[in-house]
Design an enzyme around this catalytic site. Structure first.
Site, short mmCIF file in Angstrom:
data_model
loop_
_atom_site.label_atom_id
_atom_site.label_comp_id
_atom_site.label_asym_id
_atom_site.label_seq_id
_atom_site.Cartn_x
_atom_site.Cartn_y
_atom_site.Cartn_z
N HIS A 129 -27.50 -12.67 81.77
CA HIS A 129 -28.78 -12.67 81.08
C HIS A 129 -28.61 -12.76 79.58
O HIS A 129 -29.14 -13.66 78.93
CB HIS A 129 -29.58 -11.41 81.44
CG HIS A 129 -31.00 -11.45 80.97
ND1 HIS A 129 -31.35 -11.32 79.63
CD2 HIS A 129 -32.17 -11.61 81.64
CE1 HIS A 129 -32.65 -11.39 79.51
NE2 HIS A 129 -33.18 -11.57 80.71
N HIS A 169 -33.81 -6.05 89.74
CA HIS A 169 -33.90 -6.94 88.59
C HIS A 169 -32.56 -7.07 87.87
O HIS A 169 -31.85 -6.10 87.67
CB HIS A 169 -34.96 -6.41 87.62
CG HIS A 169 -35.13 -7.26 86.40
ND1 HIS A 169 -34.99 -6.78 85.12
CD2 HIS A 169 -35.43 -8.59 86.27
CE1 HIS A 169 -35.20 -7.75 84.25
NE2 HIS A 169 -35.47 -8.86 84.93
#
Length: 272
Positions: A41, A5
């Protein structure tokens, strides 16, 4: 399928591949015009992670191209799958369309530039069905540039936990009937009920439905990973890929599951 992830720089690519992941999830950010720029992110993100790791998308794609090209000195056999988590929420309609054009261009320029020798599959993960203009832009560029042969390497996902029937309707409008993964999940900082995940698995196994694979994110606790496997998911996205590798090496999980390889088609629904 084990997807590391938030793998947004080259150091983390090596880290997760070394830990046994056969897939990576990367976050793609765009400028206001819809041009794909960085793997990034930002804050907030999963607990116990550095939210600010990043690199340029061109650098990232060039690197994973080397890692997934047989014969390259950097080739890593186990890396076969990349999820692009597309950060589209701030984009207007035309910019969404442009974003689809941009991702098609970036893949062509930096990943398939050796005429497709690199062998990874890409899952394009769009948050909401209202952002389907991204997919139309991507399809438009593929048609315009004669890139249809690369469709075998492309799959689709809507990731914002929307109603599954609404997602099915969106795919019908886009004339997409295959290469579909369905995600369900939430940040590792929180817990999530499994009603929708179970529903997605049932629909995957129901004739006439659109789902080929189901994956859950972000699962870090051993108990949560095992529970998802017991339900029958095809993939798990985790910040700790080695935990899933460990689970699959023992007992009933070793007998029931194995790690996917390049010989496994990610767009086919598994039937025991």
């Amino acid at each position: 399928w084990i997807m590391g992830h938030m793998v947004n720089d080259l150091e983390m690519v090596d880290y997760y591949v070394d830990k046994g992941a056969n897939g990576l999830e990367i976050d793609i950010t765009f400028n206001s015009n819809g041009i794909a720029e960085y793997t990034y992110h930002g804050v907030p993100c999963d607990c116990f992670r550095n939210c600010r790791r990043n690199t340029t998308l061109s650098t990232y794609l060039n690197y994973v191209r080397q890692l997934t090209t047989p014969g390259d000195q950097k080739f890593r056999q186990n890396l076969i799958f990349i999820i692009m988590d597309l950060k589209l929420n701030r984009l207007k309609s035309q910019a969404l369309f442009n974003a689809g054009l941009s991702i098609a261009d970036r893949l062509t320029q930096y990943y398939w530039k050796d005429d497709g020798k690199a062998r990874a599959y890409f899952l394009l993960s769009v948050p909401y069905v209202r952002q389907a203009a991204f997919i139309r832009g991507f399809q438009s560029r593929f048609e315009e540039k004669g890139l249809k042969k690369y469709y075998e390497k492309i799959g689709w996902d809507f990731s914002a936990n929307e109603d599954l029937n609404r997602i099915r309707e969106a795919y019908q409008k886009l004339n997409i009937s295959g290469h579909i993964w369905q995600s369900d999940g939430i940040t590792n900082c929180l817990t999530r009920r499994t009603r929708r995940l179970k529903e997605a698995i049932r629909k995957r196994d129901s004739p006439g439905w659109y789902i080929n694979k189901v994956y859950s994110w972000s699962l870090d606790r051993y108990k949560s990973i095992k529970y998802a496997l017991d339900l029958g998911v095809d993939g798990v996205m985790s910040n700790y890929a080695d935990r899933l590798v460990k689970i699959l090496s023992k007992g009933t999980y070793k007998r029931r599951f194995r790690l996917a390889t390049h010989e496994d088609n990610p767009w086919e629904t598994f039937t025991p």
